[in-house]
Design an enzyme around this catalytic site. Structure first.
Site, PDB file in Angstrom:
ATOM      1  N   GLU A   1     162.584  19.618  42.276  1.00  0.00           N
ATOM      2  CA  GLU A   1     161.710  18.455  42.439  1.00  0.00           C
ATOM      3  C   GLU A   1     160.499  18.559  41.504  1.00  0.00           C
ATOM      4  O   GLU A   1     160.422  19.441  40.657  1.00  0.00           O
ATOM      5  CB  GLU A   1     161.276  18.319  43.903  1.00  0.00           C
ATOM      6  CG  GLU A   1     162.064  17.270  44.682  1.00  0.00           C
ATOM      7  CD  GLU A   1     161.836  15.848  44.158  1.00  0.00           C
ATOM      8  OE1 GLU A   1     160.814  15.611  43.494  1.00  0.00           O
ATOM      9  OE2 GLU A   1     162.683  14.991  44.425  1.00  0.00           O
TER      10      GLU A   1
ATOM     11  N   ARG B   1     159.101   5.659  52.997  1.00  0.00           N
ATOM     12  CA  ARG B   1     158.739   6.778  52.135  1.00  0.00           C
ATOM     13  C   ARG B   1     157.631   7.661  52.699  1.00  0.00           C
ATOM     14  O   ARG B   1     157.276   8.669  52.091  1.00  0.00           O
ATOM     15  CB  ARG B   1     158.321   6.240  50.760  1.00  0.00           C
ATOM     16  CG  ARG B   1     159.451   5.523  50.037  1.00  0.00           C
ATOM     17  CD  ARG B   1     158.996   4.883  48.723  1.00  0.00           C
ATOM     18  NE  ARG B   1     158.411   5.851  47.816  1.00  0.00           N
ATOM     19  CZ  ARG B   1     159.115   6.687  47.048  1.00  0.00           C
ATOM     20  NH1 ARG B   1     160.438   6.681  47.097  1.00  0.00           N
ATOM     21  NH2 ARG B   1     158.502   7.529  46.239  1.00  0.00           N
TER      22      ARG B   1
ATOM     23  N   ARG C   1     157.523   2.131  43.681  1.00  0.00           N
ATOM     24  CA  ARG C   1     157.507   3.261  44.610  1.00  0.00           C
ATOM     25  C   ARG C   1     156.118   3.531  45.199  1.00  0.00           C
ATOM     26  O   ARG C   1     155.943   4.507  45.924  1.00  0.00           O
ATOM     27  CB  ARG C   1     158.040   4.523  43.910  1.00  0.00           C
ATOM     28  CG  ARG C   1     159.515   4.414  43.567  1.00  0.00           C
ATOM     29  CD  ARG C   1     160.007   5.565  42.721  1.00  0.00           C
ATOM     30  NE  ARG C   1     161.379   5.344  42.285  1.00  0.00           N
ATOM     31  CZ  ARG C   1     162.471   5.804  42.904  1.00  0.00           C
ATOM     32  NH1 ARG C   1     162.343   6.525  43.994  1.00  0.00           N
ATOM     33  NH2 ARG C   1     163.686   5.556  42.444  1.00  0.00           N
TER      34      ARG C   1
ATOM     35  N   GLU D   1     165.946  12.524  53.257  1.00  0.00           N
ATOM     36  CA  GLU D   1     165.862  13.409  52.092  1.00  0.00           C
ATOM     37  C   GLU D   1     164.691  14.373  52.290  1.00  0.00           C
ATOM     38  O   GLU D   1     163.549  14.056  51.980  1.00  0.00           O
ATOM     39  CB  GLU D   1     165.649  12.581  50.822  1.00  0.00           C
ATOM     40  CG  GLU D   1     166.747  11.542  50.574  1.00  0.00           C
ATOM     41  CD  GLU D   1     166.389  10.562  49.465  1.00  0.00           C
ATOM     42  OE1 GLU D   1     165.185  10.531  49.049  1.00  0.00           O
ATOM     43  OE2 GLU D   1     167.278   9.821  49.016  1.00  0.00           O
TER      44      GLU D   1
ATOM     45  N   GLU E   1     162.526  17.349  51.362  1.00  0.00           N
ATOM     46  CA  GLU E   1     162.150  18.268  50.284  1.00  0.00           C
ATOM     47  C   GLU E   1     161.572  19.551  50.871  1.00  0.00           C
ATOM     48  O   GLU E   1     161.090  19.559  52.007  1.00  0.00           O
ATOM     49  CB  GLU E   1     161.118  17.590  49.371  1.00  0.00           C
ATOM     50  CG  GLU E   1     161.666  16.348  48.679  1.00  0.00           C
ATOM     51  CD  GLU E   1     160.596  15.500  48.012  1.00  0.00           C
ATOM     52  OE1 GLU E   1     160.936  14.713  47.116  1.00  0.00           O
ATOM     53  OE2 GLU E   1     159.408  15.607  48.413  1.00  0.00           O
TER      54      GLU E   1
ATOM     55  N   GLU F   1     164.122   1.937  52.602  1.00  0.00           N
ATOM     56  CA  GLU F   1     163.697   3.335  52.500  1.00  0.00           C
ATOM     57  C   GLU F   1     162.235   3.440  52.925  1.00  0.00           C
ATOM     58  O   GLU F   1     161.352   2.880  52.272  1.00  0.00           O
ATOM     59  CB  GLU F   1     163.854   3.829  51.057  1.00  0.00           C
ATOM     60  CG  GLU F   1     163.333   5.233  50.818  1.00  0.00           C
ATOM     61  CD  GLU F   1     163.246   5.584  49.336  1.00  0.00           C
ATOM     62  OE1 GLU F   1     162.969   6.763  49.037  1.00  0.00           O
ATOM     63  OE2 GLU F   1     163.425   4.687  48.484  1.00  0.00           O
TER      64      GLU F   1
ATOM     65  N   ASP G   1     164.360  28.431  81.227  1.00  0.00           N
ATOM     66  CA  ASP G   1     163.007  28.199  81.746  1.00  0.00           C
ATOM     67  C   ASP G   1     162.261  27.226  80.837  1.00  0.00           C
ATOM     68  O   ASP G   1     161.758  27.594  79.790  1.00  0.00           O
ATOM     69  CB  ASP G   1     162.260  29.536  81.824  1.00  0.00           C
ATOM     70  CG  ASP G   1     160.830  29.380  82.342  1.00  0.00           C
ATOM     71  OD1 ASP G   1     160.473  28.259  82.768  1.00  0.00           O
ATOM     72  OD2 ASP G   1     160.080  30.368  82.317  1.00  0.00           O
TER      73      ASP G   1
ATOM     74  N   GLU H   1     165.144  19.774  46.370  1.00  0.00           N
ATOM     75  CA  GLU H   1     165.732  18.765  47.251  1.00  0.00           C
ATOM     76  C   GLU H   1     167.247  18.923  47.231  1.00  0.00           C
ATOM     77  O   GLU H   1     167.847  19.119  46.167  1.00  0.00           O
ATOM     78  CB  GLU H   1     165.348  17.359  46.801  1.00  0.00           C
ATOM     79  CG  GLU H   1     165.879  16.259  47.707  1.00  0.00           C
ATOM     80  CD  GLU H   1     165.390  14.873  47.302  1.00  0.00           C
ATOM     81  OE1 GLU H   1     166.234  13.961  47.218  1.00  0.00           O
ATOM     82  OE2 GLU H   1     164.173  14.705  47.074  1.00  0.00           O
TER      83      GLU H   1
END
Length: 446
Positions: free
Chosen positions: A191, A337, A318, A131, A133, A335, A53, A198
């Site tokens: 982490e 982030r 970063r 990745e 976490e 990547e 359903d 992680e």
């Protein structure tokens, strides 16, 4: 169990005395769902004849069009390594079909498959690694009805060891279970935040990666309960601590060749890679509601806690939204982030790929990499470099989603309208709440 046929699965389930089968799927909001059937119904399930359903599932269909069919992907078959050996349970991840056998437009897994099909028409396949976490908390009371609490099981930090890291045993059990289920686990560690962890596993094609994240979240929560812990993928559960991200590595391949790599080009990045980056930058604000779908998501996306808030890219820095890791050759990748682990992995990968492909098709401007710390830049300097901010809250993110034709086209009308409706309601409920902070700040002062 790649390449298995229906007869292979029936033979194996009989040999292993498998008693139950979970037919698993994911709703629009990213929540795992399943229908469990006994062994007498296995043959019917493998034929795609199990109906459920859909009107009871968030964002699927109205009551008058409720019947949905579960179409299992035989490559996703696995037997869970826990439970009574005489009552083993297996699992198959399913696509959702309408009663006439056509793909249901509200199926997130089907949505990702559609964008992957578009990539194939352009000559590309997508590899991805996510990745995710998570936090481990001590529940306030034992058992399945344990109350939500944010008392972490330790006060460890990045890469800490026991006895500071008290999650080692639980993490090892999670890794052991994942490996028994066929995961190639590459690393596991504590982490930055207290109680935060992680576990990284090998990248794969995008569909398998999304399936793996759905399985990973289930396994982490299941194993945590065996240690009297509550595992949470909530993006920002603790004030003053780093939140949990789901950094997503992605690349396009043409056959066995990584289309992002050109050893003779600047930075060894091909024009395709730079255009793909340009697409991610162009649609970063439009896809943010999908990659960061909770009210709580935007309490992670603030300066000072390692989460990106600026729409820019870099080689090593970063602080921008996109980072290009140093590895080249087949490992060349970008990547993203910003995503967090509350995101629906199927929809998140679908919108990322759609954004990147749009960049390739339109030869999007990738801008210049920003190698300075953006968090320390002035507003004027960010404007000069055309560095925009990600949305500051869920409401703004939904506004940006509705304005982005590329992202809404990738999602389709059904998912877009139902997702936006559900999230607008979530926002309305949130802004009418009276928080502890408001009481502490205003109750006696005014």
């Amino acid at each position: 169990m790649a390449g298995a046929s229906k007869s292979d699965i029936l033979e194996l389930t009989a040999k292993l005395d498998v008693r139950f089968m979970r037919l698993q799927f994911t709703d629009i909001l990213g929540i795992n769902k399943n229908v469990e059937i006994p062994a007498s119904q296995f043959e019917k399930a493998l034929a795609g004849d199990i109906m459920f359903d859909g009107s009871s599932i968030e964002g699927f269909v109205r009551i008058e069009e409720s019947d949905m069919l579960l179409a299992p992907d035989l490559d996703t078959f696995l037997v869970f390594p826990w439970g009574d050996p005489e009552n083993r349970i297996c699992r198959l991840i399913c696509d959702i079909n309408t009663p006439d056998g056509n793909p249901f437009p509200g199926d997130p897994r089907g949505t990702l498959k559609s964008v992957l099909a578009r990539a194939r028409t352009m000559g590309y396949t997508m590899n991805a690694g996510m990745e995710a976490e998570f936090f481990l908390f001590r529940p306030e009371s034992a058992g399945a009805a344990a109350a939500a609490a944010t008392t972490t099981h330790d006060v460890g930090g990045y890469f800490d060891l026991a006895p500071t890291d008290l999650g080692e045993d639980a993490r090892r059990a999670m890794v052991d279970t994942l490996e028994q289920l066929g995961f190639e686990v590459e690393a596991a560690h504590h982490e930055v935040a207290h109680g935060q962890h992680e576990i990284d596993f090998r990248y794969a094609d995008a569909l398998k990666t999304a399936d793996n994240i759905a399985t990973f979240r289930f396994v982490v929560k299941q194993v945590a309960t065996q240690f009297g812990l509550l595992a949470s993928f909530m993006p920002k559960p603790i004030f003053g601590q780093n939140g949990s991200g789901m950094h997503t590595h992605q690349s396009l391949f043409k056959g066995k060749h990584n289309a992002f790599w050109d050893e003779k080009a600047e930075w060894e990045l091909s024009p395709i890679a730079l255009q793909y980056i340009g697409g991610l930058l162009r649609h970063a604000r439009g896809m943010c509601a999908i990659t960061n779908p909770l009210v709580n998501s935007y309490k992670r996306l603030v300066p000072g806690y390692e989460a990106p808030v600026n729409v820019a890219w870099s080689m090593r820095n970063r602080s921008p939204l996109i980072r290009v890791p140093d590895r080249r050759g087949l490992g060349t990748r970008v990547e993203l982030r910003s995503p967090d682990p509350s995101a629906n992995p199927y929809l998140a990968l679908a919108v990322m790929l759609a954004a990147g492909l749009d960049g390739v098709e339109t030869k999007a401007d990738h801008r210049e990499p920003v190698n300075e710390n953006i968090w320390e830049m002035s507003f004027r300097e960010k404007r000069r470099l055309r560095i925009d901010d990600l949305p500051h809250d869920l409401s703004e993110a939904l506004d940006e989603l509705e304005k982005d034709d590329v992202i809404t086209a990738a999602l389709g009308k059904h998912i877009t309208s139902n997702f936006v409706e559900a999230k607008r309601q979530e926002w309305r409920e949130y802004i009418t709440q009276v928080s502890a902070w408001e009481l502490d700040s205003y109750l006696q002062k005014y």
